[in-house]
Design a protein around this motif. Structure first.
Motif, mmCIF file in Angstrom:
data_model
loop_
_atom_site.group_PDB
_atom_site.id
_atom_site.type_symbol
_atom_site.label_atom_id
_atom_site.label_comp_id
_atom_site.label_asym_id
_atom_site.label_seq_id
_atom_site.Cartn_x
_atom_site.Cartn_y
_atom_site.Cartn_z
ATOM 1 N N LEU A 150 0.851 -1.105 -0.061
ATOM 2 C CA LEU A 150 -0.008 -0.102 0.022
ATOM 3 C C LEU A 150 0.750 1.403 -0.058
ATOM 4 O O LEU A 150 0.093 2.290 0.069
ATOM 5 C CB LEU A 150 -1.059 -0.075 1.287
ATOM 6 N N ALA A 151 2.183 1.055 -0.104
ATOM 7 C CA ALA A 151 2.931 2.419 0.145
ATOM 8 C C ALA A 151 2.666 3.173 -1.125
ATOM 9 O O ALA A 151 2.778 2.857 -2.257
ATOM 10 C CB ALA A 151 4.403 1.795 0.071
ATOM 11 N N ASP A 152 2.452 4.491 -0.824
ATOM 12 C CA ASP A 152 2.379 5.449 -1.811
ATOM 13 C C ASP A 152 1.083 5.248 -2.745
ATOM 14 O O ASP A 152 1.129 5.497 -3.939
ATOM 15 C CB ASP A 152 3.513 5.813 -2.938
ATOM 16 N N ARG A 153 0.113 4.717 -2.278
ATOM 17 C CA ARG A 153 -1.315 4.261 -3.140
ATOM 18 C C ARG A 153 -2.251 5.102 -2.410
ATOM 19 O O ARG A 153 -2.102 5.849 -1.199
ATOM 20 C CB ARG A 153 -1.489 2.843 -2.735
ATOM 21 N N GLY A 161 -10.163 8.817 -1.684
ATOM 22 C CA GLY A 161 -9.342 9.932 -2.229
ATOM 23 C C GLY A 161 -8.274 10.361 -1.465
ATOM 24 O O GLY A 161 -7.677 11.296 -1.737
ATOM 25 N N THR A 162 -7.874 9.421 -0.192
ATOM 26 C CA THR A 162 -6.854 9.868 0.474
ATOM 27 C C THR A 162 -5.638 8.778 0.146
ATOM 28 O O THR A 162 -5.848 8.030 -0.131
ATOM 29 C CB THR A 162 -7.003 9.964 1.927
ATOM 30 N N PHE A 163 -4.272 9.398 0.418
ATOM 31 C CA PHE A 163 -3.205 8.349 0.199
ATOM 32 C C PHE A 163 -2.987 7.923 1.479
ATOM 33 O O PHE A 163 -3.183 8.587 2.504
ATOM 34 C CB PHE A 163 -1.835 9.626 -0.149
ATOM 35 N N ILE A 164 -2.456 6.614 1.365
ATOM 36 C CA ILE A 164 -1.838 5.817 2.495
ATOM 37 C C ILE A 164 -0.588 6.122 3.021
ATOM 38 O O ILE A 164 0.250 6.222 2.639
ATOM 39 C CB ILE A 164 -2.210 4.264 2.292
ATOM 40 N N GLU A 165 -0.773 6.306 4.336
ATOM 41 C CA GLU A 165 0.431 6.994 5.067
ATOM 42 C C GLU A 165 1.430 5.925 5.790
ATOM 43 O O GLU A 165 2.298 5.955 6.081
ATOM 44 C CB GLU A 165 0.104 8.147 6.200
ATOM 45 N N GLY A 166 0.500 4.606 5.938
ATOM 46 C CA GLY A 166 1.200 3.741 6.761
ATOM 47 C C GLY A 166 0.453 2.594 7.220
ATOM 48 O O GLY A 166 -0.936 2.847 7.177
ATOM 49 N N VAL A 167 0.899 1.495 7.631
ATOM 50 C CA VAL A 167 0.029 0.497 8.355
ATOM 51 C C VAL A 167 0.823 0.178 9.465
ATOM 52 O O VAL A 167 2.062 -0.353 9.631
ATOM 53 C CB VAL A 167 -0.076 -0.669 7.365
ATOM 54 N N THR A 168 0.181 -0.137 10.404
ATOM 55 C CA THR A 168 0.762 -0.413 11.956
ATOM 56 C C THR A 168 -0.515 -1.546 12.680
ATOM 57 O O THR A 168 -1.362 -1.913 12.053
ATOM 58 C CB THR A 168 0.924 0.752 12.972
ATOM 59 N N ARG A 169 0.131 -2.184 13.778
ATOM 60 C CA ARG A 169 -0.692 -2.985 14.651
ATOM 61 C C ARG A 169 -0.708 -2.441 15.961
ATOM 62 O O ARG A 169 0.088 -1.997 16.535
ATOM 63 C CB ARG A 169 0.247 -4.197 14.402
ATOM 64 N N HIS A 170 -1.665 -2.589 16.486
ATOM 65 C CA HIS A 170 -2.031 -2.395 18.007
ATOM 66 C C HIS A 170 -2.780 -3.741 18.568
ATOM 67 O O HIS A 170 -3.904 -3.955 18.323
ATOM 68 C CB HIS A 170 -2.981 -1.201 18.283
ATOM 69 N N GLY A 171 -1.991 -4.472 19.204
ATOM 70 C CA GLY A 171 -2.532 -6.161 19.685
ATOM 71 C C GLY A 171 -2.802 -6.607 18.531
ATOM 72 O O GLY A 171 -2.030 -6.811 17.438
ATOM 73 N N ASP A 220 -5.271 2.038 -8.618
ATOM 74 C CA ASP A 220 -4.913 1.399 -9.763
ATOM 75 C C ASP A 220 -6.061 0.014 -10.073
ATOM 76 O O ASP A 220 -5.696 -0.766 -10.946
ATOM 77 C CB ASP A 220 -3.715 0.886 -9.918
ATOM 78 N N ASP A 221 -7.166 0.099 -9.368
ATOM 79 C CA ASP A 221 -7.956 -0.758 -9.504
ATOM 80 C C ASP A 221 -7.724 -2.281 -8.958
ATOM 81 O O ASP A 221 -8.301 -3.421 -8.953
ATOM 82 C CB ASP A 221 -8.599 -1.319 -10.873
ATOM 83 N N SER A 222 -6.522 -2.305 -7.896
ATOM 84 C CA SER A 222 -6.214 -3.573 -7.215
ATOM 85 C C SER A 222 -6.905 -3.323 -5.813
ATOM 86 O O SER A 222 -7.531 -2.179 -5.706
ATOM 87 C CB SER A 222 -4.740 -3.682 -7.026
ATOM 88 N N GLY A 223 -6.683 -4.082 -4.873
ATOM 89 C CA GLY A 223 -7.507 -3.832 -3.510
ATOM 90 C C GLY A 223 -7.349 -4.919 -2.840
ATOM 91 O O GLY A 223 -6.922 -5.979 -2.945
ATOM 92 N N LEU A 224 -8.248 -4.808 -1.622
ATOM 93 C CA LEU A 224 -8.319 -5.698 -0.579
ATOM 94 C C LEU A 224 -9.683 -6.226 -0.220
ATOM 95 O O LEU A 224 -10.575 -5.381 -0.348
ATOM 96 C CB LEU A 224 -7.671 -5.108 0.577
#
Length: 288
Positions: free
Chosen positions: A18-21, A46-56, A105-109
């Motif tokens: 997801l970096a820079d997506r 419409g927003t850019f992804i800034e990061g992915v983290t974990r909490h528990g 880019d039409d990929s996704g989760l």
């Protein structure tokens, strides 16, 4: 249920994917999954992804100054799609799909949940601490401030509570669930029913080392593994959990089970209880 090692691996995998997506759309297929209304789900579109983290056991995707927080519960999972379908999912259908995140880019989760008991939860918040489950989390067992002394304080505060339950309680220690609590107690050679305050100093050291070593090893094994392979990796490296009736990899005794209303635990009597089988309350009631 995904626990700390799997959620950590998902976080690392998604951080790279997801970096820079940018998030183009968030399509909700199961309305029961969304637990917040302000900000609205559309606020992250419409927003850019800034990061992915974990909490528990919570996964946190930050985008546009907001946080898309996900708890996969017992039967949830994330699947990567190189190309998402053009037609949005139909809400209320029988598909396991709960939420689809479409990228620029039409990929996704695809965020899915198997079974009929729906517990998967999605939150859109300004701060992760706005999620009650995150605000109540105990210390992360892989953080530097989770020391042997901190564990000792936790056990003393737990009183006569069974050690299995103490390890699983997210407000006490974050990220450990049913599977890894079984694995930790097997590594520590302790009964899951052992009272928390009955541990000696040597027991405390043994348990602390088992917590750290078991989780750190699982995280290391999972690092770099694609999300589609994580479940298999976890299952093939478990010593006792989910292995009822199979030989213990340490001593060769048969792995035993204690069943409860909606869960079960597995253990090795030779390694953990001095050879004495624990009472299975459910089976005892059936035999009366």
């Amino acid at each position: 249920m995904p626990e700390l090692p799997e959620v950590q691996a998902l976080s690392l995998d998604l951080s790279q994917r997801l970096a820079d997506r940018a998030i183009a759309q968030v399509q909700l297929a199961a309305f029961s999954a969304l637990k917040t209304f302000d900000p609205p789900l559309s606020a992250v579109e419409g927003t850019f992804i800034e990061g992915v983290t974990r909490h528990g056991k919570f996964l946190d995707i930050s985008a546009g100054g907001l946080h898309l927080v996900l708890h996969l519960a017992r039967a949830g999972w994330i699947r990567w799609r190189d190309e998402v379908p053009k037609t949005p999912p139909r809400p209320g259908g029988k598909s396991p799909l709960a939420v689809r995140i479409v990228l620029d880019d039409d990929s996704g989760l695809d965020i899915t949940e198997a079974g009929t008991k729906k517990s998967l939860a999605l939150y859109v918040v300004r701060d992760p601490q706005d999620v009650e489950g995150i605000a109540r989390l105990g210390p992360d067992p892989l953080d530097d401030d989770f020391t042997r002394d901190r564990l000792g304080e936790i056990l003393q505060a737990a009183g006569r509570s069974q050690i299995k339950g103490v390890l699983r309680h997210q407000g006490t220690i974050a990220g450990i669930g049913n599977a890894y609590s079984d694995e930790i107690l097997h590594a520590a050679r302790m009964s899951p029913f052992k009272p928390a305050t009955s541990l000696t100093d040597d027991d405390l050291t043994t348990l602390y080392d088992a917590i750290h070593d078991t989780l750190a090893a699982a995280v290391a094994r999972s690092e770099g593994i694609a999300m589609s392979e994580l479940k298999r990796e976890k299952k093939t490296n478990l010593a006792v959990h989910g292995r009822t009736g199979k030989p213990c990899p340490v001593c060769g005794d048969i792995v035993r089970e204690v069943s409860f209303a909606d869960s079960s635990l597995q253990y090795c009597a030779t390694c953990q209880t001095g050879g004495k089988p624990l009472a299975d309350r459910r089976m005892s009631k059936l035999l009366k």
